[in-house]
Write an enzyme that holds these catalytic residues in place. Sequence first.
Site, PDB file in Angstrom:
ATOM      1  N   CYS A   2       0.831  -1.209   0.000  1.00 40.26           N
ATOM      2  CA  CYS A   2       0.000   0.000   0.000  1.00 40.26           C
ATOM      3  C   CYS A   2       0.859   1.250   0.000  1.00 40.26           C
ATOM      4  CB  CYS A   2      -0.854   0.017   1.250  1.00 40.26           C
ATOM      5  SG  CYS A   2      -1.629  -1.551   1.580  1.00 40.26           S
ATOM      6  N   LYS A 585       2.625  -2.119  -8.497  1.00 42.93           N
ATOM      7  CA  LYS A 585       3.932  -1.891  -9.099  1.00 42.93           C
ATOM      8  C   LYS A 585       5.077  -2.198  -8.144  1.00 42.93           C
ATOM      9  CE  LYS A 585       6.043   1.487 -12.088  1.00 42.93           C
ATOM     10  NZ  LYS A 585       5.913   0.610 -13.256  1.00 42.93           N
TER      11      LYS A 585
HETATM   12  N1  GLU Z   1      -1.947  -6.006   5.354  1.00 41.75           N
HETATM   13  C1  GLU Z   1      -2.626  -4.776   5.070  1.00 41.75           C
HETATM   14  C2  GLU Z   1      -3.988  -4.998   4.414  1.00 41.75           C
HETATM   15  O1  GLU Z   1      -4.247  -5.939   3.741  1.00 41.75           O
HETATM   16  C3  GLU Z   1      -1.778  -3.847   4.232  1.00 41.75           C
HETATM   17  C4  GLU Z   1      -1.323  -4.471   2.944  1.00 41.75           C
HETATM   18  C5  GLU Z   1      -0.147  -3.828   2.233  1.00 41.75           C
HETATM   19  O2  GLU Z   1       0.618  -3.023   2.716  1.00 41.75           O
HETATM   20  O3  GLU Z   1       0.045  -4.224   1.076  1.00 41.75           O
HETATM   21  O4  GLU Z   1      -4.845  -4.227   4.591  1.00 41.75           O
END
Ligand code: GLU
Length: 590
Positions: A2, A585
Site C-alpha cells: 500500500c 507496481k
Molecule cells: N496487510 C494490510 C492490508 O491488507 C496492508 C497491505 C499492504 O501493505 O500491502 O490491509
Amino acid sequence: MCGIFGYVGKKNASQVILEGLKRLEYRGYDSWGIAVAAEEILVNKKVGAIGDLNRLSGLPEARVGIGHTRWATHGGITQNNAHPHFSSDEGFILAQNGIVENYQSLKEMLEKKGYNFTTQTDTEVIVRLIESKLKLLKNLKESIRTAFLELKGRNTIIVLTKDSQIIAVRNGSPLVVGISPDSQEYFFSSDTLSFAPFARKIVVIDNGQMIFYQSGRLDLYDVSKNSKLPYRFENISIKNSKVDKEGYDHFMIKEIHDTPYVINQLISQRIDDYSKFAKDLKQANNVYTIGSGTAGIAAAQIAFYLRVFAKISATNLIGADAHEYYDLITKDDLIIAPSQSGETADVLEVLEILRNKGVKIASYVNMLGSTMTRLSDYSFLTQAGPEICVMSTKVFTSQISWGYLVSKIASGKGEEALEDLTILAQTIEKFLNTESNHQNIKEIAKKLSRKKDIFLLGKYQNFNIVKEGMVKIIEGSYIHAHGIPSGDLKHYAITLMDKGVPVIVAVSNDQAKFDVMNAVSQVRTRGAEVVGISAAENDNFDFFIKVPDTGETSAIMNIIPLQLLAYYMAVELGHNVDKPRNIAKSVTVK
Ligand code: GLU
C-alpha cells in the site's frame, strides 16, 4: 504494497492527500481512504482506484490528515477493510503498509482481553493492540511505540490523532518525510515522488525509527531504545516529476515513448563515476544479479551482458528464491540489484542479509531516497522520471541498457557503448514515431487478443527479451503466455504446437539466428502461426514486425515492439491498461 501519505500545512489537507495518494496508486488500488483532524477525526473511504481527482474526498477543510491506498493482503476488498482504521473511541486512526505476520496470535490475545474486531484486516490488530497499551500507559506515543515492538514482519504505520498529531513508525516498508521550501508543510509518504513538486528537503526514516509531529515540531525516535535521535535533511531536486499523460491515451504508451529520453538520461551519466565499480566488478569472485518480476528479467539480461561482454561469471537470482545461495555468497562477491522502486521486499531481505556478510551491493534504482539506494555501496539512479503504469516499460529498457553499458565499461569499451546507445535511442525514437509500425502491431495485437495461449521463442541475447514480452502480455491481457528458450522447444513444448497456435519470435543477426530460425521452421511445420520480430523478412513468418538492426544492442531494440504488442492487446481487450487487475507496481510485502 500500500501507499501511505500524511500532510500537515496551510493547504486543504484532504485535497493534498488525495493528490499524494493518486501518485502512490502504483502501490495498490483496491481501495483508498483519507482521514482529517478538524474538531474530531473525519474519514472517507472508497473501494477501487481514486480515478478522477475532481472526485472530492467529501471532507471538511483541515490542516492535518493521513491517507492510504490499499493492495489488500488480509481481508477482502471492502469499504470496511479499507484503511485508515479508527480506535474504539475515535481518538486516533491508523493506516499500515505491510503485513503483521503474528496478527493471529495477537488477535487471539486481544480477543481474550475483550477486544472486538470489526474488520478482517491484520491492521485492525495494531489498532486494538495500541488501545490495550494505552489503557495502562495513558500515553499514546508510548503505546504506539511499545505496540510496534510486538509486531512481526515488515510494516510501516501512520497514525493521526484527534489533537492533530501525526506519528509514523517504520520497519521494512518505506517512509520518508518531505518539507516544503518555507518549512511550513510536512509530507509523510511511502515515496519521495508523491510530494516531489512541493518539497525541497527530506528526512529519510530508517527501520526501527519513529517520527512524531506535534504543533510545528518534528521529533525522531529510536523505537527500541526509546531515545531521541538527531536527524538530518537531504536536499532533493527531482526533475521531471510531472505525472501527466501528455496527450497519450494511457501512461503505458506515453512511457514507451519516453524510452529514447531514458536512454539519453543514462548516456548523460559520467563514465568516470563507474570506474571504481567496474574495477570491483572485475575483481569480484562471483557477481550475482537479483530482481523480482520485470526487474528480475532485467537482472537476468544484465548478467547475460556481463558474461558475454565482460567475461564475468554472473548469476541471476530471483528475489523470492535466493535463500539457497546465502551460504555460497561471500564478502568477495558483488551483487547487483536493478529496481524501479528500490523497495521490493523479497530483494531487500536478501540484500540486508548479504550486506551483513560484507557482500558489496550495487543498485540501479529509479526512486530517489529508496531503501535499496541506501543499502548500496554503489548506487546509480535511473532518472527515468515517474513510471506510473503498473507494467514497467521504460524503466526495464533503461535497466537493460544500463547492463549493456556497465558490461562494456568493465571490458574497457565504455565509450563505444555510449555511441551504440546514442544510436539506439535515435533508432527507437524513429521506430516509435513511424505510424505504420503502430498500425502493423495493432493489427497483430487484434489477432493475438482472441487466442487462449501465446508462445514466445528466443535465444541468446533475446531469451530474456521474449520472457519480458511474455510478462507484459500476461500482465496486460490476462492471456496465458509462455516464453521458451528456442533450443528447448523440441524437448517438451513442441507437443503444444498445433494449427493456429501463435508463436512470437525475436531474432537478431547474431550467432543464435540459425538455431532460432530452425525452431521457427519446426513450429510452423506443425501449423503454428509465427509473428517474427526481426530486421529481415522470412518465409516462415506469417506476420512480420520489421525492426532496424542495431547490432549488439539489438535485443534492447526488440523489446519495444513486444511492449507495443502487449499495450495494443490490453487496449483491444478493453482492460485497465495502466492498472491491470490484482497487481501493484511496488511489491513491498512478501
Ligand atoms: N496487510 C494490510 C492490508 O491488507 C496492508 C497491505 C499492504 O501493505 O500491502 O490491509
